[in-house]
Design an enzyme around this catalytic site. Structure first.
Site, mmCIF file in Angstrom:
data_model
loop_
_atom_site.group_PDB
_atom_site.id
_atom_site.type_symbol
_atom_site.label_atom_id
_atom_site.label_comp_id
_atom_site.label_asym_id
_atom_site.label_seq_id
_atom_site.Cartn_x
_atom_site.Cartn_y
_atom_site.Cartn_z
ATOM 1 N N ASP A 52 -3.215 -4.050 0.116
ATOM 2 C CA ASP A 52 -1.811 -3.960 0.503
ATOM 3 C C ASP A 52 -1.656 -3.234 1.831
ATOM 4 O O ASP A 52 -2.590 -2.611 2.337
ATOM 5 C CB ASP A 52 -1.018 -3.214 -0.576
ATOM 6 C CG ASP A 52 -0.895 -4.005 -1.870
ATOM 7 O OD1 ASP A 52 -0.954 -5.253 -1.813
ATOM 8 O OD2 ASP A 52 -0.737 -3.379 -2.937
ATOM 9 N N TYR A 111 -13.208 1.178 -5.943
ATOM 10 C CA TYR A 111 -12.105 1.746 -5.166
ATOM 11 C C TYR A 111 -12.177 3.264 -5.204
ATOM 12 O O TYR A 111 -12.499 3.851 -6.241
ATOM 13 C CB TYR A 111 -10.760 1.288 -5.726
ATOM 14 C CG TYR A 111 -10.372 -0.119 -5.351
ATOM 15 C CD1 TYR A 111 -9.639 -0.370 -4.190
ATOM 16 C CD2 TYR A 111 -10.726 -1.201 -6.154
ATOM 17 C CE1 TYR A 111 -9.278 -1.663 -3.842
ATOM 18 C CE2 TYR A 111 -10.367 -2.497 -5.811
ATOM 19 C CZ TYR A 111 -9.639 -2.717 -4.653
ATOM 20 O OH TYR A 111 -9.279 -3.997 -4.308
#
Length: 244
Positions: A52, A111
């Site tokens: 994003d 992540y």
């Protein structure tokens, strides 16, 4: 025709996300613009993940077909770095099978999310979530353990674009790197949109003592986004590594 994969890093601060979009700056757009300057034709890429706006990457992977057969892995790396802006850097390139698609070939994505509980550092404001409250790390670790394994993560997704909300988290580690700097490391094969940031938001709620760790089980079972906490900001998140 050769097909190459590249591993690259980027600072997501000035991008409107990874995926190409008209009239805004994206990572995919800059990458494909660089390839067009090199090959004098539009080269389309496939990536392991779509981050994003504001999210960073240390180890994003993309693949593309190369119209010039004689180019080596070193040639590709050097040519791209000569044509990319300074907030994107290709770390390595390698030849892959013609059918290789990093999105589907990936076996693990890792992540990293960084939280700072120290006094605000203006030079780090785009790279960590500056959170000026102490967090109970042990409580967060216990809550995170309930998220490991295969679950319906409907409570932690964004929107309704995923038909199958079932995902498997291999491991979540929460580490204190130094005083006031916390790393949340999440490993899984694939993730729903904003899933990691939504998980972080709920773990922080536990760390503040507003939720007991077992509340995470209840949130999972409800399968409703309204049950989970707010989404953690994008600038603390990094796509750290993709494994195949």
């Amino acid at each position: 025709m050769k097909r190459f994969a590249i591993e690259f890093a980027y600072d997501g601060t000035k991008f409107f996300g990874y995926q190409g979009q008209p009239n805004v700056r994206t990572v995919q757009g800059d990458l494909e613009d660089a390839l067009e300057r090199i090959f004098k034709e539009r080269i389309y890429t496939q990536a392991a993940g779509r981050t994003d706006a504001g999210v960073h990457a240390n180890g994003q992977v993309a693949a593309f077909n190369c119209p010039i057969e004689r180019l080596t892995e070193t040639d590709i790396k050097n040519a791209l770095n000569a044509n990319l802006p300074d907030d994107i850097y290709v770390k390595k390139a390698w030849v892959v099978d013609k059918s290789f698609n990093p999105r589907f070939a990936a076996t693990k994505r890792i992540y990293h999310y960084f939280i700072s509980t120290n006094e605000k550092d203006v030079f780090m404001r785009n790279y960590v979530w500056n959170f000026r409250y102490d967090l109970d790390i042990e409580a967060m670790r216990k809550a995170a353990s309930f998220l490991e394994g295969e679950h319906d993560f409907s409570s932690f997704k964004k929107g309704k674009d995923e038909k199958n909300p079932v995902r498997t988290i291999y491991r979540i580690r929460i580490l204190t790197l130094k005083k006031g700097l916390i790393l949340i490391r999440v490993e899984g094969r694939s993730f729903l949109r904003s899933m990691v940031r939504n998980i972080v938001g709920s773990l922080v709620r536990v760390g503040l003592g507003q939720w007991k760790p077992e509340k995470i089980l209840e949130v999972l079972e409800k399968r409703s986004r309204q049950e989970a906490a707010g989404t953690a900001p994008p600038h603390g998140l990094y796509l750290y590594k993709v494994l195949f």
